[in-house]
Scaffold this motif. Structure first.
Motif, PDB file in Angstrom:
ATOM      1  N   ALA A 148       0.823  -1.210   0.000  1.00 53.51           N
ATOM      2  CA  ALA A 148       0.000   0.000   0.000  1.00 53.51           C
ATOM      3  C   ALA A 148       0.854   1.255   0.000  1.00 53.51           C
ATOM      4  CB  ALA A 148      -0.913   0.014   1.221  1.00 53.51           C
ATOM      5  N   ASP A 149       0.499   2.214  -0.851  1.00 52.59           N
ATOM      6  CA  ASP A 149       1.028   3.566  -0.684  1.00 52.59           C
ATOM      7  C   ASP A 149       0.000   4.432   0.040  1.00 52.59           C
ATOM      8  OD1 ASP A 149      -0.816   3.890  -2.729  1.00 52.59           O
ATOM      9  OD2 ASP A 149       0.614   4.718  -4.165  1.00 52.59           O
ATOM     10  N   MET A 150      -1.272   3.996  -0.043  1.00 51.25           N
ATOM     11  CA  MET A 150      -2.361   4.646   0.686  1.00 51.25           C
ATOM     12  C   MET A 150      -3.395   3.585   1.056  1.00 51.25           C
ATOM     13  SD  MET A 150      -3.033   8.174  -1.456  1.00 51.25           S
ATOM     14  CE  MET A 150      -3.241   7.324  -3.027  1.00 51.25           C
ATOM     15  N   VAL A 151      -4.176   3.884   2.105  1.00 51.17           N
ATOM     16  CA  VAL A 151      -5.301   3.023   2.454  1.00 51.17           C
ATOM     17  C   VAL A 151      -6.575   3.847   2.456  1.00 51.17           C
ATOM     18  CG1 VAL A 151      -4.004   1.305   3.767  1.00 51.17           C
ATOM     19  CG2 VAL A 151      -4.844   3.350   4.945  1.00 51.17           C
ATOM     20  N   VAL A 152      -7.693   3.170   2.163  1.00 48.65           N
ATOM     21  CA  VAL A 152      -8.994   3.822   2.143  1.00 48.65           C
ATOM     22  C   VAL A 152     -10.013   2.856   2.747  1.00 48.65           C
ATOM     23  CG1 VAL A 152      -9.509   3.010  -0.207  1.00 48.65           C
ATOM     24  CG2 VAL A 152     -10.706   5.008   0.699  1.00 48.65           C
ATOM     25  N   GLN A 153     -10.982   3.394   3.471  1.00 51.19           N
ATOM     26  CA  GLN A 153     -12.066   2.570   4.013  1.00 51.19           C
ATOM     27  C   GLN A 153     -13.270   2.713   3.084  1.00 51.19           C
ATOM     28  OE1 GLN A 153     -12.608   2.955   8.361  1.00 51.19           O
ATOM     29  NE2 GLN A 153     -10.580   3.894   8.429  1.00 51.19           N
ATOM     30  N   HIS A 154     -13.450   1.707   2.233  1.00 50.74           N
ATOM     31  CA  HIS A 154     -14.434   1.827   1.161  1.00 50.74           C
ATOM     32  C   HIS A 154     -15.874   1.779   1.668  1.00 50.74           C
ATOM     33  CE1 HIS A 154     -15.552  -2.469   1.119  1.00 50.74           C
ATOM     34  NE2 HIS A 154     -14.265  -2.752   1.232  1.00 50.74           N
ATOM     35  N   ASP A 155     -16.105   1.289   2.890  1.00 55.16           N
ATOM     36  CA  ASP A 155     -17.469   1.208   3.401  1.00 55.16           C
ATOM     37  C   ASP A 155     -17.850   2.408   4.268  1.00 55.16           C
ATOM     38  OD1 ASP A 155     -15.782   0.489   5.467  1.00 55.16           O
ATOM     39  OD2 ASP A 155     -16.911  -1.288   6.060  1.00 55.16           O
ATOM     40  N   MET A 156     -16.986   3.415   4.348  1.00 56.11           N
ATOM     41  CA  MET A 156     -17.363   4.683   4.993  1.00 56.11           C
ATOM     42  C   MET A 156     -18.173   5.492   3.985  1.00 56.11           C
ATOM     43  SD  MET A 156     -16.455   5.052   8.156  1.00 56.11           S
ATOM     44  CE  MET A 156     -16.546   6.834   8.350  1.00 56.11           C
ATOM     45  N   ASN A 157     -19.429   5.755   4.325  1.00 60.75           N
ATOM     46  CA  ASN A 157     -20.283   6.378   3.329  1.00 60.75           C
ATOM     47  C   ASN A 157     -21.282   7.329   3.986  1.00 60.75           C
ATOM     48  OD1 ASN A 157     -22.001   7.071   1.236  1.00 60.75           O
ATOM     49  ND2 ASN A 157     -22.119   5.004   0.394  1.00 60.75           N
ATOM     50  N   THR A 158     -20.953   8.602   3.980  1.00 56.46           N
ATOM     51  CA  THR A 158     -21.880   9.648   4.426  1.00 56.46           C
ATOM     52  C   THR A 158     -22.254  10.535   3.236  1.00 56.46           C
ATOM     53  OG1 THR A 158     -19.969  10.978   5.163  1.00 56.46           O
ATOM     54  CG2 THR A 158     -21.111   9.692   6.843  1.00 56.46           C
ATOM     55  N   SER A 159     -22.326   9.897   2.074  1.00 55.00           N
ATOM     56  CA  SER A 159     -22.589  10.658   0.844  1.00 55.00           C
ATOM     57  C   SER A 159     -23.980  11.299   0.851  1.00 55.00           C
ATOM     58  CB  SER A 159     -22.437   9.750  -0.379  1.00 55.00           C
ATOM     59  OG  SER A 159     -23.318   8.634  -0.311  1.00 55.00           O
ATOM     60  N   ALA A 160     -24.906  10.761   1.659  1.00 49.77           N
ATOM     61  CA  ALA A 160     -26.237  11.368   1.766  1.00 49.77           C
ATOM     62  C   ALA A 160     -26.165  12.773   2.353  1.00 49.77           C
ATOM     63  CB  ALA A 160     -27.135  10.487   2.631  1.00 49.77           C
ATOM     64  N   LEU A 161     -25.053  13.055   3.058  1.00 52.80           N
ATOM     65  CA  LEU A 161     -24.853  14.380   3.645  1.00 52.80           C
ATOM     66  C   LEU A 161     -24.000  15.283   2.749  1.00 52.80           C
ATOM     67  CD1 LEU A 161     -24.060  13.256   7.310  1.00 52.80           C
ATOM     68  CD2 LEU A 161     -26.278  13.931   6.337  1.00 52.80           C
ATOM     69  N   THR A 211      -3.172   1.750  -3.896  1.00 53.86           N
ATOM     70  CA  THR A 211      -4.147   1.897  -2.816  1.00 53.86           C
ATOM     71  C   THR A 211      -4.733   0.542  -2.446  1.00 53.86           C
ATOM     72  OG1 THR A 211      -4.732   4.129  -3.522  1.00 53.86           O
ATOM     73  CG2 THR A 211      -6.326   2.981  -2.139  1.00 53.86           C
ATOM     74  N   ILE A 212      -4.795   0.268  -1.141  1.00 50.40           N
ATOM     75  CA  ILE A 212      -5.486  -0.924  -0.645  1.00 50.40           C
ATOM     76  C   ILE A 212      -6.761  -0.467   0.046  1.00 50.40           C
ATOM     77  CG2 ILE A 212      -5.399  -2.818   1.029  1.00 50.40           C
ATOM     78  CD1 ILE A 212      -2.507  -3.240   0.334  1.00 50.40           C
ATOM     79  N   ALA A 213      -7.880  -1.100  -0.334  1.00 52.44           N
ATOM     80  CA  ALA A 213      -9.201  -0.724   0.181  1.00 52.44           C
ATOM     81  C   ALA A 213      -9.635  -1.684   1.277  1.00 52.44           C
ATOM     82  CB  ALA A 213     -10.218  -0.727  -0.951  1.00 52.44           C
ATOM     83  N   THR A 214     -10.181  -1.114   2.345  1.00 50.05           N
ATOM     84  CA  THR A 214     -10.590  -1.893   3.522  1.00 50.05           C
ATOM     85  C   THR A 214     -12.077  -1.711   3.787  1.00 50.05           C
ATOM     86  OG1 THR A 214      -8.420  -1.595   4.546  1.00 50.05           O
ATOM     87  CG2 THR A 214     -10.219  -2.204   6.004  1.00 50.05           C
ATOM     88  N   GLY A 215     -12.730  -2.814   4.153  1.00 50.98           N
ATOM     89  CA  GLY A 215     -14.137  -2.745   4.550  1.00 50.98           C
ATOM     90  C   GLY A 215     -14.547  -4.010   5.266  1.00 50.98           C
ATOM     91  N   ASP A 216     -15.648  -3.946   5.980  1.00 53.44           N
ATOM     92  CA  ASP A 216     -16.110  -5.095   6.754  1.00 53.44           C
ATOM     93  C   ASP A 216     -16.951  -6.044   5.907  1.00 53.44           C
ATOM     94  OD1 ASP A 216     -14.900  -4.810   9.252  1.00 53.44           O
ATOM     95  OD2 ASP A 216     -16.369  -3.334   9.904  1.00 53.44           O
ATOM     96  N   MET A 217     -16.340  -6.519   4.828  1.00 47.58           N
ATOM     97  CA  MET A 217     -16.996  -7.515   3.981  1.00 47.58           C
ATOM     98  C   MET A 217     -15.936  -8.239   3.158  1.00 47.58           C
ATOM     99  SD  MET A 217     -18.739  -4.899   1.207  1.00 47.58           S
ATOM    100  CE  MET A 217     -19.331  -3.806   2.500  1.00 47.58           C
ATOM    101  N   PHE A 218     -16.167  -9.521   2.920  1.00 45.28           N
ATOM    102  CA  PHE A 218     -15.284 -10.302   2.055  1.00 45.28           C
ATOM    103  C   PHE A 218     -15.713 -10.027   0.622  1.00 45.28           C
ATOM    104  CE2 PHE A 218     -13.810 -13.896  -0.346  1.00 45.28           C
ATOM    105  CZ  PHE A 218     -12.614 -14.292   0.256  1.00 45.28           C
ATOM    106  N   MET A 219     -14.840  -9.400  -0.138  1.00 44.24           N
ATOM    107  CA  MET A 219     -15.175  -8.991  -1.504  1.00 44.24           C
ATOM    108  C   MET A 219     -14.959 -10.157  -2.465  1.00 44.24           C
ATOM    109  SD  MET A 219     -16.100  -5.872  -1.032  1.00 44.24           S
ATOM    110  CE  MET A 219     -16.265  -5.338  -2.728  1.00 44.24           C
ATOM    111  N   HIS A 220     -16.064 -10.707  -2.987  1.00 43.86           N
ATOM    112  CA  HIS A 220     -15.949 -11.844  -3.907  1.00 43.86           C
ATOM    113  C   HIS A 220     -16.699 -11.621  -5.213  1.00 43.86           C
ATOM    114  CE1 HIS A 220     -20.103 -13.304  -3.230  1.00 43.86           C
ATOM    115  NE2 HIS A 220     -19.938 -12.746  -2.044  1.00 43.86           N
TER     116      HIS A 220
END
Length: 228
Positions: A92-105, A145-154
Protein backbone atom coordinates in the motif's frame (compact mmCIF):
# COMPACT_ATOMS: atom_id res chain seq x y z
CA UNK A 1 13.36 0.81 18.06
CA UNK A 2 10.24 -1.30 18.60
CA UNK A 3 8.39 -2.64 15.56
CA UNK A 4 4.75 -3.68 15.79
CA UNK A 5 3.44 -6.44 13.52
CA UNK A 6 -0.30 -7.09 13.20
CA UNK A 7 -2.02 -9.92 11.36
CA UNK A 8 -5.74 -10.60 11.20
CA UNK A 9 -5.50 -14.38 11.51
CA UNK A 10 -3.47 -16.88 13.50
CA UNK A 11 -1.80 -18.31 10.40
CA UNK A 12 -0.35 -14.88 9.67
CA UNK A 13 1.47 -14.57 13.00
CA UNK A 14 2.20 -18.16 14.11
CA UNK A 15 5.30 -18.57 11.98
CA UNK A 16 6.58 -15.14 13.01
CA UNK A 17 6.42 -16.24 16.65
CA UNK A 18 8.85 -19.05 15.85
CA UNK A 19 11.50 -16.53 14.82
CA UNK A 20 11.23 -14.43 18.01
CA UNK A 21 13.95 -14.76 20.63
CA UNK A 22 13.00 -14.62 24.33
CA UNK A 23 9.26 -14.28 23.70
CA UNK A 24 6.93 -13.03 26.44
CA UNK A 25 3.15 -12.93 26.28
CA UNK A 26 0.47 -10.54 27.53
CA UNK A 27 -3.27 -10.30 26.92
CA UNK A 28 -4.88 -6.86 26.56
CA UNK A 29 -8.53 -6.27 25.58
CA UNK A 30 -8.79 -9.89 24.50
CA UNK A 31 -5.76 -9.66 22.20
CA UNK A 32 -2.66 -11.75 22.89
CA UNK A 33 0.56 -9.81 22.31
CA UNK A 34 3.94 -11.50 22.04
CA UNK A 35 7.12 -9.49 22.52
CA UNK A 36 10.63 -10.65 21.62
CA UNK A 37 13.55 -9.83 19.36
CA UNK A 38 14.55 -10.58 15.78
CA UNK A 39 18.20 -9.90 15.00
CA UNK A 40 18.45 -7.73 18.10
CA UNK A 41 15.42 -5.60 17.18
CA UNK A 42 12.46 -5.52 19.56
CA UNK A 43 9.25 -6.76 17.97
CA UNK A 44 5.68 -6.89 19.27
CA UNK A 45 3.28 -9.07 17.30
CA UNK A 46 -0.43 -9.78 17.61
CA UNK A 47 -3.37 -11.42 15.89
CA UNK A 48 -6.04 -8.73 15.78
CA UNK A 49 -8.99 -10.75 14.60
CA UNK A 50 -10.96 -10.16 11.40
CA UNK A 51 -12.54 -6.80 10.64
CA UNK A 52 -12.04 -3.10 11.28
CA UNK A 53 -13.11 -2.95 14.93
CA UNK A 54 -10.85 -5.80 16.05
CA UNK A 55 -8.00 -4.26 14.07
CA UNK A 56 -8.52 -0.86 15.72
CA UNK A 57 -8.66 -2.36 19.23
CA UNK A 58 -5.41 -4.25 18.61
CA UNK A 59 -3.58 -1.28 17.09
CA UNK A 60 -4.55 1.20 19.81
CA UNK A 61 -3.59 -1.27 22.56
CA UNK A 62 -0.25 -1.97 20.87
CA UNK A 63 0.61 1.72 20.47
CA UNK A 64 -0.39 2.78 23.98
CA UNK A 65 1.07 -0.23 25.80
CA UNK A 66 4.30 -0.90 23.92
CA UNK A 67 5.00 2.55 22.41
CA UNK A 68 5.95 1.01 19.06
CA UNK A 69 7.87 3.21 16.64
CA UNK A 70 6.09 1.80 13.60
CA UNK A 71 3.39 -0.72 12.69
CA UNK A 72 3.33 -3.12 9.77
CA UNK A 73 0.17 -5.00 8.89
CA UNK A 74 0.58 -8.28 7.06
CA UNK A 75 -1.94 -10.73 5.73
CA UNK A 76 -3.91 -11.77 2.70
CA UNK A 77 -6.19 -9.87 0.33
CA UNK A 78 -8.29 -10.19 -2.77
CA UNK A 79 -7.04 -8.70 -6.00
CA UNK A 80 -8.82 -5.79 -7.65
CA UNK A 81 -6.62 -5.54 -10.73
CA UNK A 82 -5.42 -7.76 -13.55
CA UNK A 83 -1.77 -7.15 -12.72
CA UNK A 84 -2.03 -8.98 -9.38
CA UNK A 85 -2.85 -12.68 -9.43
CA UNK A 86 -2.89 -15.24 -6.65
CA UNK A 87 0.41 -15.15 -4.71
CA UNK A 88 1.21 -11.69 -6.03
CA UNK A 89 1.87 -9.02 -3.41
CA UNK A 90 0.21 -5.66 -2.84
CA UNK A 91 2.18 -2.93 -1.07
CA UNK A 92 0.00 0.00 0.00
CA UNK A 93 1.03 3.57 -0.68
CA UNK A 94 -2.36 4.65 0.69
CA UNK A 95 -5.30 3.02 2.45
CA UNK A 96 -8.99 3.82 2.14
CA UNK A 97 -12.07 2.57 4.01
CA UNK A 98 -14.43 1.83 1.16
CA UNK A 99 -17.47 1.21 3.40
CA UNK A 100 -17.36 4.68 4.99
CA UNK A 101 -20.28 6.38 3.33
CA UNK A 102 -21.88 9.65 4.43
CA UNK A 103 -22.59 10.66 0.84
CA UNK A 104 -26.24 11.37 1.77
CA UNK A 105 -24.85 14.38 3.65
CA UNK A 106 -22.90 15.58 0.62
CA UNK A 107 -19.58 13.93 1.51
CA UNK A 108 -17.47 11.91 -0.93
CA UNK A 109 -17.59 8.16 -0.34
CA UNK A 110 -14.71 7.06 1.88
CA UNK A 111 -14.40 10.34 3.78
CA UNK A 112 -13.29 9.80 7.39
CA UNK A 113 -15.27 12.38 9.30
CA UNK A 114 -13.26 14.10 12.01
CA UNK A 115 -9.96 13.95 10.16
CA UNK A 116 -11.57 14.82 6.81
CA UNK A 117 -9.40 12.51 4.76
CA UNK A 118 -10.27 9.76 2.30
CA UNK A 119 -6.80 8.35 1.63
CA UNK A 120 -4.26 7.87 4.43
CA UNK A 121 -0.62 7.68 3.29
CA UNK A 122 1.74 4.89 4.29
CA UNK A 123 5.26 5.68 5.48
CA UNK A 124 7.63 6.16 2.54
CA UNK A 125 10.70 4.69 4.22
CA UNK A 126 8.79 1.57 5.24
CA UNK A 127 7.41 1.23 1.71
CA UNK A 128 10.87 1.57 0.18
CA UNK A 129 12.27 -1.10 2.51
CA UNK A 130 9.44 -3.50 1.66
CA UNK A 131 10.06 -2.98 -2.05
CA UNK A 132 13.77 -3.66 -1.52
CA UNK A 133 12.97 -6.94 0.26
CA UNK A 134 10.54 -7.96 -2.50
CA UNK A 135 13.04 -7.11 -5.25
CA UNK A 136 15.73 -9.21 -3.55
CA UNK A 137 13.37 -12.19 -3.34
CA UNK A 138 12.20 -11.55 -6.92
CA UNK A 139 8.56 -11.50 -5.84
CA UNK A 140 5.94 -10.06 -8.16
CA UNK A 141 4.32 -7.04 -6.52
CA UNK A 142 2.48 -3.83 -7.18
CA UNK A 143 2.28 -0.60 -5.18
CA UNK A 144 -1.05 1.19 -4.88
CA UNK A 145 -4.15 1.90 -2.82
CA UNK A 146 -5.49 -0.92 -0.65
CA UNK A 147 -9.20 -0.72 0.18
CA UNK A 148 -10.59 -1.89 3.52
CA UNK A 149 -14.14 -2.75 4.55
CA UNK A 150 -16.11 -5.09 6.75
CA UNK A 151 -17.00 -7.51 3.98
CA UNK A 152 -15.28 -10.30 2.06
CA UNK A 153 -15.18 -8.99 -1.50
CA UNK A 154 -15.95 -11.84 -3.91
CA UNK A 155 -18.43 -10.40 -6.39
CA UNK A 156 -16.77 -9.23 -9.63
CA UNK A 157 -19.10 -6.25 -9.97
CA UNK A 158 -18.24 -5.09 -6.44
CA UNK A 159 -14.54 -5.51 -7.10
CA UNK A 160 -14.70 -3.58 -10.37
CA UNK A 161 -16.57 -0.76 -8.63
CA UNK A 162 -13.91 -0.53 -5.89
CA UNK A 163 -11.14 -0.40 -8.45
CA UNK A 164 -12.89 2.32 -10.44
CA UNK A 165 -13.92 4.42 -7.43
CA UNK A 166 -10.65 4.38 -5.50
CA UNK A 167 -8.13 3.08 -8.07
CA UNK A 168 -7.50 0.32 -5.52
CA UNK A 169 -5.35 -2.70 -6.33
CA UNK A 170 -6.48 -5.01 -3.49
CA UNK A 171 -9.25 -5.37 -0.92
CA UNK A 172 -9.13 -6.65 2.65
CA UNK A 173 -10.71 -6.07 6.07
CA UNK A 174 -8.16 -4.49 8.45
CA UNK A 175 -5.45 -2.33 6.85
CA UNK A 176 -7.46 0.90 6.55
CA UNK A 177 -8.52 0.69 10.18
CA UNK A 178 -4.93 0.05 11.33
CA UNK A 179 -3.80 2.98 9.21
CA UNK A 180 -6.51 5.19 10.73
CA UNK A 181 -5.39 4.44 14.30
CA UNK A 182 -1.73 4.95 13.39
CA UNK A 183 -2.55 8.21 11.61
CA UNK A 184 -4.28 9.79 14.61
CA UNK A 185 -1.47 8.58 16.90
CA UNK A 186 1.24 9.83 14.50
CA UNK A 187 2.82 6.37 14.20
CA UNK A 188 4.32 5.39 10.80
CA UNK A 189 2.65 2.37 9.20
CA UNK A 190 2.87 0.07 6.20
CA UNK A 191 0.53 -2.56 4.74
CA UNK A 192 1.76 -5.70 2.95
CA UNK A 193 -0.83 -8.08 1.55
CA UNK A 194 -0.33 -11.32 -0.34
CA UNK A 195 -3.10 -12.12 -2.81
CA UNK A 196 -4.98 -15.24 -1.71
CA UNK A 197 -8.08 -14.88 -3.86
CA UNK A 198 -8.57 -13.80 -7.43
CA UNK A 199 -11.40 -14.68 -9.80
CA UNK A 200 -12.21 -17.73 -7.67
CA UNK A 201 -13.08 -15.63 -4.61
CA UNK A 202 -13.77 -17.73 -1.51
CA UNK A 203 -12.64 -20.92 -3.27
CA UNK A 204 -9.21 -19.42 -3.96
CA UNK A 205 -9.00 -18.17 -0.39
CA UNK A 206 -9.61 -21.61 1.10
CA UNK A 207 -6.93 -23.09 -1.14
CA UNK A 208 -4.20 -20.47 -0.94
CA UNK A 209 -4.61 -18.44 2.30
CA UNK A 210 -2.06 -20.34 4.38
CA UNK A 211 0.60 -20.32 1.66
CA UNK A 212 -0.03 -16.63 0.96
CA UNK A 213 0.31 -15.81 4.66
CA UNK A 214 3.68 -17.62 4.82
CA UNK A 215 5.03 -15.49 1.96
CA UNK A 216 4.12 -12.36 3.93
CA UNK A 217 5.96 -13.62 7.02
CA UNK A 218 9.15 -14.24 5.04
CA UNK A 219 9.07 -10.69 3.71
CA UNK A 220 8.36 -9.08 7.07
CA UNK A 221 11.26 -10.87 8.78
CA UNK A 222 13.61 -9.48 6.12
CA UNK A 223 11.94 -6.07 6.52
CA UNK A 224 12.56 -6.03 10.28
CA UNK A 225 16.25 -6.82 9.82
CA UNK A 226 16.65 -4.10 7.18
CA UNK A 227 14.61 -1.27 8.71
CA UNK A 228 16.44 -1.52 12.04
Amino acid sequence: MIIGVIGAMQIEIDNLKKTLENPSYESISGVEFVKGTIGGTEVVAAVSGVGKVFAAICTEAMILTYHVDMVINIGVAGTLCKELGVMGIAVADMVVQHDMNTSALGDPIGLLSGINEIYLPCDKKMMATLKECLDEKERKYRVGTIATGDMFMHDKHQKDKLHERFNAIAAEMEGGSIGHVCYVNKVPFAILRTISDGEGGAMDYATFAEKAAQIGIEIVVDFIKKIA
